[in-house]
Scaffold this motif. Structure first.
Motif, PDB file in Angstrom:
ATOM      1  N   CYS A   7       3.979   3.034  51.961  1.00  0.00           N
ATOM      2  CA  CYS A   7       2.865   3.982  51.808  1.00  0.00           C
ATOM      3  C   CYS A   7       1.954   3.561  50.662  1.00  0.00           C
ATOM      4  CB  CYS A   7       3.381   5.398  51.576  1.00  0.00           C
ATOM      5  SG  CYS A   7       4.168   6.135  53.013  1.00  0.00           S
ATOM      6  N   TYR A   8       2.542   3.133  49.550  1.00  0.00           N
ATOM      7  CA  TYR A   8       1.750   2.629  48.422  1.00  0.00           C
ATOM      8  C   TYR A   8       0.904   1.445  48.868  1.00  0.00           C
ATOM      9  CZ  TYR A   8       4.724   5.222  45.036  1.00  0.00           C
ATOM     10  OH  TYR A   8       5.397   6.174  44.324  1.00  0.00           O
ATOM     11  N   MET A  11      -2.021   2.440  51.102  1.00  0.00           N
ATOM     12  CA  MET A  11      -3.114   3.088  50.378  1.00  0.00           C
ATOM     13  C   MET A  11      -3.913   2.062  49.567  1.00  0.00           C
ATOM     14  SD  MET A  11      -4.846   5.823  49.858  1.00  0.00           S
ATOM     15  CE  MET A  11      -3.810   7.141  50.465  1.00  0.00           C
ATOM     16  N   GLN A  14      -6.097   0.330  51.973  1.00  0.00           N
ATOM     17  CA  GLN A  14      -7.175   1.233  52.385  1.00  0.00           C
ATOM     18  C   GLN A  14      -8.249   1.326  51.301  1.00  0.00           C
ATOM     19  OE1 GLN A  14      -5.777   5.071  53.743  1.00  0.00           O
ATOM     20  NE2 GLN A  14      -7.700   6.034  53.201  1.00  0.00           N
ATOM     21  N   GLU A  15      -7.827   1.456  50.067  1.00  0.00           N
ATOM     22  CA  GLU A  15      -8.767   1.610  48.953  1.00  0.00           C
ATOM     23  C   GLU A  15      -9.280   0.275  48.411  1.00  0.00           C
ATOM     24  OE1 GLU A  15     -10.065   4.469  47.701  1.00  0.00           O
ATOM     25  OE2 GLU A  15      -9.027   5.427  49.385  1.00  0.00           O
ATOM     26  N   ALA A  21      -6.084   3.779  44.520  1.00  0.00           N
ATOM     27  CA  ALA A  21      -4.913   4.152  45.316  1.00  0.00           C
ATOM     28  C   ALA A  21      -3.964   5.015  44.486  1.00  0.00           C
ATOM     29  CB  ALA A  21      -4.197   2.908  45.832  1.00  0.00           C
ATOM     30  N   LYS A  24      -5.253   8.549  44.229  1.00  0.00           N
ATOM     31  CA  LYS A  24      -5.061   9.314  45.469  1.00  0.00           C
ATOM     32  C   LYS A  24      -3.603   9.674  45.695  1.00  0.00           C
ATOM     33  CE  LYS A  24      -8.971   8.546  48.363  1.00  0.00           C
ATOM     34  NZ  LYS A  24      -9.438   8.301  49.710  1.00  0.00           N
ATOM     35  N   LEU A  25      -2.695   8.799  45.269  1.00  0.00           N
ATOM     36  CA  LEU A  25      -1.263   9.034  45.472  1.00  0.00           C
ATOM     37  C   LEU A  25      -0.635   9.857  44.344  1.00  0.00           C
ATOM     38  CD1 LEU A  25      -0.336   5.456  46.712  1.00  0.00           C
ATOM     39  CD2 LEU A  25      -0.232   7.558  48.075  1.00  0.00           C
TER      40      LEU A  25
END
Length: 180
Positions: A7-8, A11, A14-15, A21, A24-25
């Protein structure tokens, strides 16, 4: 490999930036940097090149990103299905050689689809060469053929039972292309 780390990684991709990231996390930037470094160490491969502001994926990182997205999508679907009580669904394409076992396989598919009516399974009768080509191209999800079979680049499972072909007894193998 832990799902949290995937997941990290997702993200960050994505970023295209570790700090964004992390924000957002709701974790620290050093935490994500450390986890990504440990992931690369675990895989013994460089997934990205970090610039002063953005990251750039390496070719293995691009491939890894696609596979991670499949895993995360599957996990999301699993959670939704668990909470909504949905049945398993989807379409599966299976290539199969001309085998005596075809009737048994069709009966097994019938039992599965009667328990899981939202699954659609299509069987295609084909040659070994066509089966390999369509597995590699991603058209077939699975292929069923006589063993010994060329299992390089495939996940292979030997099916129970055997069949006779050209006066010889053969095992049957189910193949899935590793890239699928």
């Amino acid at each position: 490999m832990e799902l949290r780390v995937l997941c990290y990684f997702s993200m960050v991709v994505q970023e295209r930036n570790i700090s964004r990231a992390a924000k957002k996390l709701h974790v620290s930037q050093p935490t994500i940097s450390k986890q990504l470094k440990e992931l690369e160490d675990e895989l013994s491969i460089t997934l990205s090149k970090r610039g002063s502001r953005n990251i750039q994926l390496t070719p293995p990182g691009e491939y890894f990103t696609q596979q991670v997205q499949h895993i995360l999508d599957l996990m999301d679907k699993l959670v939704v299905n668990l909470h909504e009580g949905q049945s398993v669904n989807g379409r599966i394409l299976i290539g199969i050689g001309e085998l005596e076992l075809t009737q048994s396989i069709a009966e097994a598919i019938n039992r599965l689809t009667s328990r899981q009516p939202d699954i659609q399974i299509d069987l295609f009768s084909t040659t070994d060469e066509d089966l390999h080509n369509k597995l590699q191209s991603g058209f077939f999800d699975f292929g069923i053929m006589l063993n010994p079979a060329d299992t390089q680049n495939y996940n292979a499972v030997e099916l129970p039972g055997d069949t006779t072909w050209e006066s010889s007894l053969h095992k049957i193998v189910c193949l899935q292309h590793i890239g699928s």
